[in-house]
Design a protein around this motif. Structure first.
Motif, PDB file in Angstrom:
ATOM      1  N   LEU A 157       8.976   0.948  -8.374  1.00 33.02           N
ATOM      2  CA  LEU A 157       8.559  -0.335  -7.797  1.00 33.02           C
ATOM      3  C   LEU A 157       8.611  -0.295  -6.276  1.00 33.02           C
ATOM      4  O   LEU A 157       9.627   0.068  -5.684  1.00 33.02           O
ATOM      5  CB  LEU A 157       9.495  -1.425  -8.342  1.00 33.02           C
ATOM      6  N   ARG A 158       7.487  -0.657  -5.659  1.00 27.00           N
ATOM      7  CA  ARG A 158       7.441  -0.848  -4.196  1.00 27.00           C
ATOM      8  C   ARG A 158       7.107  -2.304  -3.921  1.00 27.00           C
ATOM      9  O   ARG A 158       6.209  -2.869  -4.559  1.00 27.00           O
ATOM     10  CB  ARG A 158       6.393   0.052  -3.555  1.00 27.00           C
ATOM     11  N   HIS A 159       7.825  -2.887  -2.952  1.00 27.49           N
ATOM     12  CA  HIS A 159       7.585  -4.302  -2.635  1.00 27.49           C
ATOM     13  C   HIS A 159       7.898  -4.558  -1.166  1.00 27.49           C
ATOM     14  O   HIS A 159       8.796  -3.942  -0.604  1.00 27.49           O
ATOM     15  CB  HIS A 159       8.460  -5.195  -3.521  1.00 27.49           C
TER      16      HIS A 159
ATOM     17  N   PRO B  79       0.809  -1.234   0.000  1.00 29.58           N
ATOM     18  CA  PRO B  79       0.000   0.000   0.000  1.00 29.58           C
ATOM     19  C   PRO B  79       0.842   1.284   0.000  1.00 29.58           C
ATOM     20  O   PRO B  79       1.948   1.310   0.531  1.00 29.58           O
ATOM     21  CB  PRO B  79      -0.807  -0.110   1.295  1.00 29.58           C
ATOM     22  N   SER B  80       0.291   2.329  -0.580  1.00 32.26           N
ATOM     23  CA  SER B  80       0.956   3.638  -0.617  1.00 32.26           C
ATOM     24  C   SER B  80      -0.071   4.704  -0.942  1.00 32.26           C
ATOM     25  O   SER B  80      -0.965   4.485  -1.765  1.00 32.26           O
ATOM     26  CB  SER B  80       2.049   3.649  -1.693  1.00 32.26           C
ATOM     27  N   THR B  81       0.053   5.842  -0.312  1.00 33.88           N
ATOM     28  CA  THR B  81      -0.712   7.030  -0.721  1.00 33.88           C
ATOM     29  C   THR B  81       0.238   8.057  -1.324  1.00 33.88           C
ATOM     30  O   THR B  81       0.159   8.404  -2.510  1.00 33.88           O
ATOM     31  CB  THR B  81      -1.456   7.642   0.490  1.00 33.88           C
TER      32      THR B  81
ATOM     33  N   HIS C  57       7.756  14.144   9.431  1.00 32.55           N
ATOM     34  CA  HIS C  57       7.202  12.778   9.483  1.00 32.55           C
ATOM     35  C   HIS C  57       6.961  12.362   8.038  1.00 32.55           C
ATOM     36  O   HIS C  57       6.340  13.112   7.283  1.00 32.55           O
ATOM     37  CB  HIS C  57       5.891  12.788  10.287  1.00 32.55           C
ATOM     38  N   PRO C  58       7.420  11.167   7.648  1.00 31.41           N
ATOM     39  CA  PRO C  58       7.229  10.772   6.241  1.00 31.41           C
ATOM     40  C   PRO C  58       5.790  10.410   5.907  1.00 31.41           C
ATOM     41  O   PRO C  58       5.421  10.357   4.727  1.00 31.41           O
ATOM     42  CB  PRO C  58       8.135   9.541   6.096  1.00 31.41           C
ATOM     43  N   GLY C  59       4.956  10.172   6.952  1.00 29.29           N
ATOM     44  CA  GLY C  59       3.608   9.673   6.735  1.00 29.29           C
ATOM     45  C   GLY C  59       3.661   8.175   6.429  1.00 29.29           C
ATOM     46  O   GLY C  59       4.687   7.666   5.999  1.00 29.29           O
ATOM     47  N   PRO C  60       2.563   7.472   6.650  1.00 30.23           N
ATOM     48  CA  PRO C  60       1.347   7.969   7.277  1.00 30.23           C
ATOM     49  C   PRO C  60       1.530   8.241   8.768  1.00 30.23           C
ATOM     50  O   PRO C  60       2.167   7.450   9.452  1.00 30.23           O
ATOM     51  CB  PRO C  60       0.339   6.822   7.051  1.00 30.23           C
ATOM     52  N   VAL C  61       0.966   9.376   9.227  1.00 32.85           N
ATOM     53  CA  VAL C  61       1.003   9.715  10.659  1.00 32.85           C
ATOM     54  C   VAL C  61      -0.119   8.955  11.363  1.00 32.85           C
ATOM     55  O   VAL C  61      -1.260   8.971  10.898  1.00 32.85           O
ATOM     56  CB  VAL C  61       0.778  11.236  10.865  1.00 32.85           C
TER      57      VAL C  61
ATOM     58  N   GLU D  71      15.350   0.223   1.754  1.00 33.25           N
ATOM     59  CA  GLU D  71      15.549   1.666   1.551  1.00 33.25           C
ATOM     60  C   GLU D  71      14.304   2.315   0.958  1.00 33.25           C
ATOM     61  O   GLU D  71      13.433   1.629   0.389  1.00 33.25           O
ATOM     62  CB  GLU D  71      16.746   1.905   0.621  1.00 33.25           C
ATOM     63  N   HIS D  72      14.230   3.607   1.083  1.00 32.94           N
ATOM     64  CA  HIS D  72      13.177   4.425   0.453  1.00 32.94           C
ATOM     65  C   HIS D  72      13.886   5.695  -0.035  1.00 32.94           C
ATOM     66  O   HIS D  72      13.754   6.773   0.560  1.00 32.94           O
ATOM     67  CB  HIS D  72      12.095   4.736   1.483  1.00 32.94           C
ATOM     68  N   PRO D  73      14.667   5.562  -1.111  1.00 28.52           N
ATOM     69  CA  PRO D  73      15.567   6.667  -1.470  1.00 28.52           C
ATOM     70  C   PRO D  73      14.870   7.975  -1.810  1.00 28.52           C
ATOM     71  O   PRO D  73      15.367   9.051  -1.443  1.00 28.52           O
ATOM     72  CB  PRO D  73      16.345   6.117  -2.678  1.00 28.52           C
ATOM     73  N   THR D  74      13.725   7.915  -2.490  1.00 27.43           N
ATOM     74  CA  THR D  74      13.096   9.194  -2.856  1.00 27.43           C
ATOM     75  C   THR D  74      12.513   9.894  -1.631  1.00 27.43           C
ATOM     76  O   THR D  74      12.413  11.125  -1.601  1.00 27.43           O
ATOM     77  CB  THR D  74      12.028   9.026  -3.953  1.00 27.43           C
ATOM     78  N   GLN D  75      12.138   9.123  -0.592  1.00 18.98           N
ATOM     79  CA  GLN D  75      11.678   9.762   0.654  1.00 18.98           C
ATOM     80  C   GLN D  75      12.831  10.528   1.294  1.00 18.98           C
ATOM     81  O   GLN D  75      12.666  11.666   1.735  1.00 18.98           O
ATOM     82  CB  GLN D  75      11.142   8.706   1.627  1.00 18.98           C
ATOM     83  N   ALA D  76      14.009   9.913   1.341  1.00 16.33           N
ATOM     84  CA  ALA D  76      15.156  10.606   1.943  1.00 16.33           C
ATOM     85  C   ALA D  76      15.507  11.860   1.150  1.00 16.33           C
ATOM     86  O   ALA D  76      15.835  12.902   1.735  1.00 16.33           O
ATOM     87  CB  ALA D  76      16.351   9.661   2.023  1.00 16.33           C
TER      88      ALA D  76
HETATM   89  N1   CP Z   1       6.045   8.089   3.117  1.00 24.72           N
HETATM   90  C1   CP Z   1       5.503   7.109   2.396  1.00 24.72           C
HETATM   91  O1   CP Z   1       6.182   6.263   1.781  1.00 24.72           O
HETATM   92  O2   CP Z   1       4.125   7.142   2.370  1.00 24.72           O
HETATM   93  P1   CP Z   1       3.229   6.144   1.542  1.00 24.72           P
HETATM   94  O3   CP Z   1       3.398   4.761   2.146  1.00 24.72           O
HETATM   95  O4   CP Z   1       1.810   6.651   1.670  1.00 24.72           O
HETATM   96  O5   CP Z   1       3.705   6.140   0.117  1.00 24.72           O
END
Ligand code: CP
Length: 307
Positions: free
Chosen positions: A105-107, A53-55, A263-267, A133-138
């Motif tokens: 791609l998210r997995h 999941p992702s928003t 906070h990267p979310g979700p909060v 990792e979550h490089p684009t978040q960083a």
């Molecule tokens: N920060 C972040 O990755 O949020 P999502 O899971 O909603 O994409």
């Protein structure tokens, strides 16, 4: 060019993403795409494959592709032949055969994104791989904090506390590598069961006391408890709230007057942050979300070589 992680990236690599992202934010901080980039991905399809999941990440990549004139092609595990047993590699090779120009791609498993990256001939961007990792978040976090500190301060020498569930967080991992490459001093803080093992050898200071971790920090990045990545009952949520949650009293008594809250979310409101803190002027949360579009435009352009 793939973007699978920040670990090992040079300071110059990271700055090239951040500096390009500045092109997509105007002087007032609003998103804006200069006309010279409006058709950068014209005629190109980008596969947005979110098998978890992702928003924010999914929506901002869709907006980023669209703002560059491309077509975002969405696939999820529920609605694709992954559900019938096809591998992610076969899925991506089939999409590549149809002309897809790159994959986001998210997995939930950390190895899949790298395996796909080794198996296709178009760029692969990691949108979060399990606890990896979550490089684009960083990158968007660094971009947001760099703007918030300016013009008086830079990230070089800034003190950033990452607090909460560090052990299960890909965001923490990418941020430690990104911020330290940019010269920041990084602290990690949380209950012992949510801190990573010592042998990760991250260039950070560890704290098990909230007030000590916040003292002298220019920003605190708060992370949620990632219950989906650990067995039940590892964390006593009531004890976590008592010792680690940030409310208005903690802001007043333990944080520096100038320090920002991220906070990267979700909060999960009421656990890591109270409403009044999440929604306060000190909070950069919605700035992070907005800047994510600009940063992902920059990442798409660089990874796809469209400059
Ligand atoms: N920060 C972040 O990755 O949020 P999502 O899971 O909603 O994409």
């Amino acid at each position: 060019m793939n973007l699978l992680g920040i670990e090992g990236a040079s300071t110059q690599d990271i700055l090239s993403f951040l500096d390009l992202a500045e092109e997509f934010v105007d002087e007032s901080g609003r998103l804006s795409t200069p006309s010279r980039f409006g058709d950068a991905l014209k005629g190109e399809s980008i596969g947005l494959l979110f098998f978890e999941p992702s928003t924010r990440t999914r929506a901002s990549f869709e907006l980023a592709v669209t703002r560059l004139g491309g077509y975002p092609l969405h696939l999820s595990s529920e609605s694709s032949s992954i559900k019938k047993g096809e591998t992610e590699v076969d899925t991506c090779q089939n999409l590549q055969a149809m002309g897809v120009a790159g994959f986001v791609l998210r997995h939930k498993h950390r190895d899949v994104v790298g395996t796909v990256g080794d198996s296709v001939e178009v760029p692969v961007i990691n949108a979060g791989n399990g606890t990896g990792e979550h490089p684009t978040q960083a990158l968007l976090d660094a971009f947001t904090l760099r703007r918030a500190l300016a013009p008086q301060r830079t990230l070089d020498g800034a003190v950033v506390t990452i607090m909460g569930d560090i052990r299960h967080s890909r965001v923490a991992c990418s941020n430690v590598h990104c911020l330290t490459a940019l010269g920041a001093k990084v602290r990690i803080a949380g209950p012992p069961e949510l801190l990573p093992p010592d042998d990760l050898n991250w260039p950070v200071e560890r704290y098990e006391d909230r007030a000590a971790a916040l003292r002298g920090a220019d920003a605190v990045m708060v992370l949620r408890i990632q219950a989906e990545r650990m067995p039940a009952n590892v964390v006593d949520v009531h004890a976590f709230i008592r010792r680690w949650s940030i409310d208005a009293d903690v802001v007043a008594d333990e944080m520096e007057d100038h320090a920002f809250i991220m906070h990267p979310g979700p909060v999960i409101r009421g656990i890591e942050l109270t409403d009044e803190v999440a929604d306060s002027d000190r909070s950069l949360i919605l700035h992070q979300t907005r800047n994510g579009v600009a940063v992902r435009q920059a990442v798409l352009l660089r990874c796809l070589g469209r400059l």
